[in-house]
Design an enzyme around this catalytic site. Structure first.
Site, PDB file in Angstrom:
ATOM      1  N   TYR A 165       8.524  -1.322  -8.968  1.00  0.00           N
ATOM      2  CA  TYR A 165       9.048  -2.075  -7.491  1.00  0.00           C
ATOM      3  C   TYR A 165       9.761  -3.143  -8.690  1.00  0.00           C
ATOM      4  O   TYR A 165      10.904  -3.620  -7.683  1.00  0.00           O
ATOM      5  CB  TYR A 165       7.443  -3.019  -7.429  1.00  0.00           C
ATOM      6  CG  TYR A 165       8.068  -4.371  -6.691  1.00  0.00           C
ATOM      7  CD1 TYR A 165       8.526  -4.315  -4.590  1.00  0.00           C
ATOM      8  CD2 TYR A 165       7.933  -6.154  -6.756  1.00  0.00           C
ATOM      9  CE1 TYR A 165       9.026  -4.982  -4.541  1.00  0.00           C
ATOM     10  CE2 TYR A 165       8.559  -7.025  -6.483  1.00  0.00           C
ATOM     11  CZ  TYR A 165       9.134  -6.578  -4.987  1.00  0.00           C
ATOM     12  OH  TYR A 165       9.620  -7.470  -4.343  1.00  0.00           O
ATOM     13  N   ASP A 191      16.200   2.511   9.690  1.00  0.00           N
ATOM     14  CA  ASP A 191      15.478   3.356   8.575  1.00  0.00           C
ATOM     15  C   ASP A 191      16.269   3.171   7.588  1.00  0.00           C
ATOM     16  O   ASP A 191      17.368   3.810   7.369  1.00  0.00           O
ATOM     17  CB  ASP A 191      15.183   3.946   8.598  1.00  0.00           C
ATOM     18  CG  ASP A 191      14.215   4.689   7.712  1.00  0.00           C
ATOM     19  OD1 ASP A 191      13.899   4.043   6.507  1.00  0.00           O
ATOM     20  OD2 ASP A 191      13.965   5.760   7.440  1.00  0.00           O
ATOM     21  N   ASN A 238      17.899  -6.742   3.144  1.00  0.00           N
ATOM     22  CA  ASN A 238      16.713  -7.250   2.899  1.00  0.00           C
ATOM     23  C   ASN A 238      15.891  -6.358   3.090  1.00  0.00           C
ATOM     24  O   ASN A 238      14.469  -6.696   2.186  1.00  0.00           O
ATOM     25  CB  ASN A 238      16.188  -8.756   3.718  1.00  0.00           C
ATOM     26  CG  ASN A 238      15.356  -9.737   3.278  1.00  0.00           C
ATOM     27  OD1 ASN A 238      15.033 -10.043   2.628  1.00  0.00           O
ATOM     28  ND2 ASN A 238      14.282  -9.338   5.120  1.00  0.00           N
ATOM     29  N   ILE A 253      10.448 -12.717   5.440  1.00  0.00           N
ATOM     30  CA  ILE A 253      11.582 -13.273   4.931  1.00  0.00           C
ATOM     31  C   ILE A 253      13.048 -12.982   5.437  1.00  0.00           C
ATOM     32  O   ILE A 253      13.405 -14.591   5.458  1.00  0.00           O
ATOM     33  CB  ILE A 253      11.732 -12.715   3.294  1.00  0.00           C
ATOM     34  CG1 ILE A 253      10.374 -13.164   2.522  1.00  0.00           C
ATOM     35  CG2 ILE A 253      13.374 -13.946   3.224  1.00  0.00           C
ATOM     36  CD1 ILE A 253      10.721 -12.964   0.533  1.00  0.00           C
TER      37      ILE A 253
END
Ligand code: NAD
Length: 262
Positions: A157, A64, A91, A19
């Site tokens: 998640y 990171d 993102n 993405i």
């Protein structure tokens, strides 16, 4: 190249592939100078080269997102190369298939460190630079359908993506006085390497029998009748980076083909 985001300096984390790479390619086509920021520098450099070969402006920088010093270094390097930062896309993210009762403390912390804390750090450090510049800015975070609904195989998640929505709303309220808008977008099922990994994990756990069964099963409820590709997302993300969205803040725009209707 010229277009909706001409000359804007835009950092996109997790942009080496998937993405993020799709967001970056569309922004570059629309005139932005993009920074492909990723844990995987080799792959980020390849993505930046592809954009440059197509006539866009792109550089790669290693980051990171779970480390504040690393994100600070990314923003400092961006400013030293381009003089400013106009738009920050937080993102980068990871996922994992895991039945609810089997999620461990370590699983939870690993996902939250990148998807949750990473978005907090990216938003704060980008905002620090934008406030110093004094003329506003835009921050765009990647949420998910998992930021609107809890799914039993992705509890940790989902928690991390609800966190993205919460951080976005809080930051929009905190930063409006500096003319900084903060929004997020919510993809549904996007055919990237992340879903290839989830598909493998479904099989390994005996939840599905054959490749692509998980993604196909999960996609049954998509009103528009197909999974998405990164380019399906880019219309909304370029809009959120452009002047056209100047009066939008604190929002989550779903780009999921109609999976979650809230
Ligand atoms: P992907 O796995 O294809 O790409 C993720 C990229 O992020 C990789 O290049 C990886 O190297 C990078 N990355 C991972 N950890 C990092 C870290 N700590 N610091 C910097 N970079 C890091 O994933 P994708 O499908 O493109 O997902 C991108 C975002 O979209 C994620 O936040 C994901 O949760 C979200 N999302 C994906 C889907 C989907 O169906 N694919 C749906 C909703 C939301």
């Amino acid at each position: 190249m010229s277009g909706l985001v001409n000359d804007k300096v835009v950092v996109i984390t997790g942009a080496a592939r998937g993405i993020g790479a799709g967001i970056a390619a569309d922004l570059a086509e629309n005139g932005a100078r993009v920074v492909i920021a990723d844990l995987n520098l080799d792959s980020a450099q390849q993505t930046a080269s592809k954009i440059s070969s197509a006539g866009g402006s792109a550089v790669a920088i290693a980051v990171d997102v779970s480390s504040r010093s690393s994100v600070r270094a990314l923003i400092d390097e961006t400013v030293s190369r381009f003089g400013r930062l106009d738009v920050m896309f937080n993102n980068a993210g990871i996922s994992q298939t895991c039945p609810f009762m089997e999620v461990t403390d370590e699983d939870f912390d690993r996902i939250m460190a990148i998807n949750g804390r990473g978005v907090l750090i990216g938003t704060q450090e980008a905002a620090r630079q934008m406030v110093a510049q004094g003329d506003g800015g835009k921050i765009v975070n990647t949420a998910s359908i998992a930021g609107k609904q809890g799914y039993p195989l992705f509890a940790h998640y989902c928690a991390s993506k609800f966190a993205v929505v919460a951080i976005t709303q809080a930051a929009a309220r905190a930063l409006a006085e500096h003319k900084i808008t903060v929004n997020c977008f919510g993809p549904g099922v996007v055919k990237t390497e992340l879903w290839e990994q989830l598909d493998r994990e479904f099989i390994e756990r005996g939840l599905t029998e054959k490749p692509e069964q998980a993604i196909n099963d999960f996609s049954q409820s998509i009103l528009l009748g197909r999974v998405s590709l990164p380019k399906d997302i880019a219309g909304v993300t370029t809009f959120l980076a452009s002047q056209a969205s100047d009066y939008v803040t604190g929002q989550t725009i779903m780009v999921d083909g109609g999976m979650v209707l809230i």
